[in-house]
Design a protein around this motif. Structure first.
Motif, PDB file in Angstrom:
ATOM      1  N   ASP A   3       0.868  -1.176   0.000  1.00  0.00           N
ATOM      2  CA  ASP A   3       0.000   0.000   0.000  1.00  0.00           C
ATOM      3  C   ASP A   3       0.907   1.228   0.000  1.00  0.00           C
ATOM      4  O   ASP A   3       1.213   1.809   1.050  1.00  0.00           O
ATOM      5  N   VAL A   4       1.378   1.587  -1.186  1.00  0.00           N
ATOM      6  CA  VAL A   4       2.386   2.633  -1.301  1.00  0.00           C
ATOM      7  C   VAL A   4       1.850   4.012  -0.924  1.00  0.00           C
ATOM      8  O   VAL A   4       2.609   4.868  -0.461  1.00  0.00           O
ATOM      9  N   ARG A   5       0.566   4.239  -1.093  1.00  0.00           N
ATOM     10  CA  ARG A   5       0.001   5.534  -0.684  1.00  0.00           C
ATOM     11  C   ARG A   5       0.069   5.673   0.844  1.00  0.00           C
ATOM     12  O   ARG A   5       0.418   6.738   1.351  1.00  0.00           O
ATOM     13  N   ALA A  10       2.697   7.754   5.733  1.00  0.00           N
ATOM     14  CA  ALA A  10       3.396   7.438   6.986  1.00  0.00           C
ATOM     15  C   ALA A  10       4.785   8.062   7.012  1.00  0.00           C
ATOM     16  O   ALA A  10       5.230   8.584   8.042  1.00  0.00           O
ATOM     17  N   SER A  11       5.472   8.031   5.890  1.00  0.00           N
ATOM     18  CA  SER A  11       6.808   8.615   5.803  1.00  0.00           C
ATOM     19  C   SER A  11       6.743  10.121   6.035  1.00  0.00           C
ATOM     20  O   SER A  11       7.543  10.687   6.791  1.00  0.00           O
ATOM     21  N   VAL A  65       9.295   4.535  -2.679  1.00  0.00           N
ATOM     22  CA  VAL A  65       7.947   5.069  -2.877  1.00  0.00           C
ATOM     23  C   VAL A  65       7.986   6.582  -3.086  1.00  0.00           C
ATOM     24  O   VAL A  65       7.392   7.114  -4.029  1.00  0.00           O
ATOM     25  N   GLY A  66       8.702   7.283  -2.227  1.00  0.00           N
ATOM     26  CA  GLY A  66       8.761   8.737  -2.324  1.00  0.00           C
ATOM     27  C   GLY A  66       9.389   9.228  -3.611  1.00  0.00           C
ATOM     28  O   GLY A  66       8.891  10.161  -4.250  1.00  0.00           O
ATOM     29  N   THR A 100      12.958  -3.810  -6.590  1.00  0.00           N
ATOM     30  CA  THR A 100      12.473  -3.180  -7.820  1.00  0.00           C
ATOM     31  C   THR A 100      11.235  -3.905  -8.327  1.00  0.00           C
ATOM     32  O   THR A 100      10.263  -3.270  -8.740  1.00  0.00           O
ATOM     33  N   GLY A 101      11.259  -5.226  -8.280  1.00  0.00           N
ATOM     34  CA  GLY A 101      10.132  -6.014  -8.775  1.00  0.00           C
ATOM     35  C   GLY A 101       8.900  -5.936  -7.899  1.00  0.00           C
ATOM     36  O   GLY A 101       7.794  -6.256  -8.344  1.00  0.00           O
ATOM     37  N   THR A 102       9.068  -5.524  -6.651  1.00  0.00           N
ATOM     38  CA  THR A 102       7.921  -5.453  -5.736  1.00  0.00           C
ATOM     39  C   THR A 102       7.578  -3.998  -5.424  1.00  0.00           C
ATOM     40  O   THR A 102       6.720  -3.410  -6.072  1.00  0.00           O
ATOM     41  N   THR A 103       8.258  -3.409  -4.478  1.00  0.00           N
ATOM     42  CA  THR A 103       7.908  -2.059  -4.010  1.00  0.00           C
ATOM     43  C   THR A 103       7.954  -1.025  -5.132  1.00  0.00           C
ATOM     44  O   THR A 103       7.027  -0.222  -5.274  1.00  0.00           O
ATOM     45  N   LEU A 104       9.020  -1.041  -5.919  1.00  0.00           N
ATOM     46  CA  LEU A 104       9.131  -0.037  -6.983  1.00  0.00           C
ATOM     47  C   LEU A 104       8.018  -0.216  -8.012  1.00  0.00           C
ATOM     48  O   LEU A 104       7.372   0.759  -8.404  1.00  0.00           O
ATOM     49  N   MET A 105       7.770  -1.428  -8.433  1.00  0.00           N
ATOM     50  CA  MET A 105       6.719  -1.643  -9.438  1.00  0.00           C
ATOM     51  C   MET A 105       5.337  -1.318  -8.875  1.00  0.00           C
ATOM     52  O   MET A 105       4.492  -0.780  -9.598  1.00  0.00           O
ATOM     53  N   ASP A 106       5.102  -1.615  -7.592  1.00  0.00           N
ATOM     54  CA  ASP A 106       3.831  -1.216  -6.984  1.00  0.00           C
ATOM     55  C   ASP A 106       3.679   0.301  -7.022  1.00  0.00           C
ATOM     56  O   ASP A 106       2.608   0.826  -7.350  1.00  0.00           O
ATOM     57  N   ALA A 107       4.753   1.025  -6.704  1.00  0.00           N
ATOM     58  CA  ALA A 107       4.705   2.492  -6.727  1.00  0.00           C
ATOM     59  C   ALA A 107       4.540   3.016  -8.153  1.00  0.00           C
ATOM     60  O   ALA A 107       3.763   3.944  -8.396  1.00  0.00           O
TER      61      ALA A 107
END
Length: 119
Positions: A3-5, A10-11, A65-66, A100-107
């Protein structure tokens, strides 16, 4: 899927809490970051792509994410963001590829159309 938003929110909240707890140090850090990530001899767009690559290499999910969001905000394309992260994989190997394949692609997928008016 991350849930990148929520991660971005949170950041931001965490950084505000740090700034309230230690305004002098966080003010100095914020000023430095602002100066480093402003237009100069290198465009802000290029600087954000560098930041995306460093975030992926460092495996910092909140940074990923940011900076993906910021990269879109300054007009980077999906392809540019993924290519910058791919350069990081060349140096960071499997762990960088995993983030990259997970967090970055989700973002990338989540924020892709947030700033369509910039492009």
């Amino acid at each position: 899927m991350k849930d990148v938003r929520s991660m971005a929110a949170a950041s931001g909240e965490g950084m505000m809490n740090l700034a309230q707890a230690n305004p002098e140090a966080m003010g100095a850090l914020s000023g430095f970051i602002g100066a480093a990530l402003s237009e100069g001899s290198i465009s802000l767009k290029t600087k954000e792509l560098i930041a995306v690559a460093i975030a992926a290499y460092s495996r910092c999910e909140y940074c990923i994410v940011g900076h993906v969001r910021n990269a879109y905000k300054v007009g980077c394309t999906r392809e540019e963001i993924i290519e910058a992260a791919t350069v990081a994989i060349a140096f960071g190997g499997g762990p960088t590829a995993a983030y990259t394949g997970t967090t970055l692609m989700d973002a990338v997928n989540e924020f892709e159309h947030d700033f369509d008016d910039v492009k």
